[in-house]
Design an enzyme around this catalytic site. Structure first.
Site: not given
Length: 176
Positions: A2, A56, A79-81, A104
């Site tokens: 992202c 996602i 941005n990320g997980e 998340d």
């Protein structure tokens, strides 16, 4: 992947063109998220956030960003997980947090509310985000411990600019 970008103008030096600035930043990182975009501008126009989305986890519109807490006081562009999101969500739910989504990103907001900025010690993952707390006026620019997800920033002329890529910052007339 992202994209996150924005500016924080605490001295109100930007007199107009806030949306144009955000649009230029968004265009520079458009390739980071083909699934949509969003922006948020504070009521006093001192803070502007944009987000390019690659869906996602929750591909519905509920996962749109910048994400605003249910009470409207916390805004985040992420941005990320967060790998330990399921465990954290379970803990936070047991502590009384009420979730509106399965993303998340919302877990970060609940963790921040529960543990303050010390919540970063509990996050396991790869991430970069801008989190704004309207109740305190605090803006946190965060990246994971290893810098897997980048967060570039520049403070020039009294304005803090930031983004997932330097080219988002270069679109701003006050960044040299």
């Amino acid at each position: 992947m992202c994209g996150v970008a924005g500016f924080y103008d605490t001295k109100h030096l930007i007199k107009n063109g806030h949306f144009e600035l955000l649009n230029n930043m968004e265009a520079a990182i458009r390739h980071r998220g083909p699934d949509g975009y969003g922006y948020w501008l504070s009521q006093d126009t001192s803070l502007g956030l944009i987000h390019r989305r690659l869906s996602i986890q929750d591909t519905s519109m509920r996962g749109r960003q910048p994400f605003v807490s249910a009470d409207g006081t916390i805004i985040i562009s992420f941005n990320g997980e967060i790998y330990n999101h399921p465990e954290l969500k379970k803990t936070l739910t047991e502590l009384g947090c009420i979730y509106q989504t399965n993303i998340d990103t919302e877990t970060i907001i609940h963790a921040y509310r529960t543990w303050g900025i010390a919540c970063l010690e509990k996050l396991n993952g790869m991430f970069a985000f801008a989190l704004f707390d309207q109740t305190t006026g605090d803006l946190f620019l965060v990246r994971d411990r290893f810098g897997i997800k980048p967060m570039y920033f520049s403070e020039q002329g009294g304005i803090l600019s930031f983004g997932s890529e330097i080219k988002a910052l270069r679109t701003l007339p006050f960044v040299k």
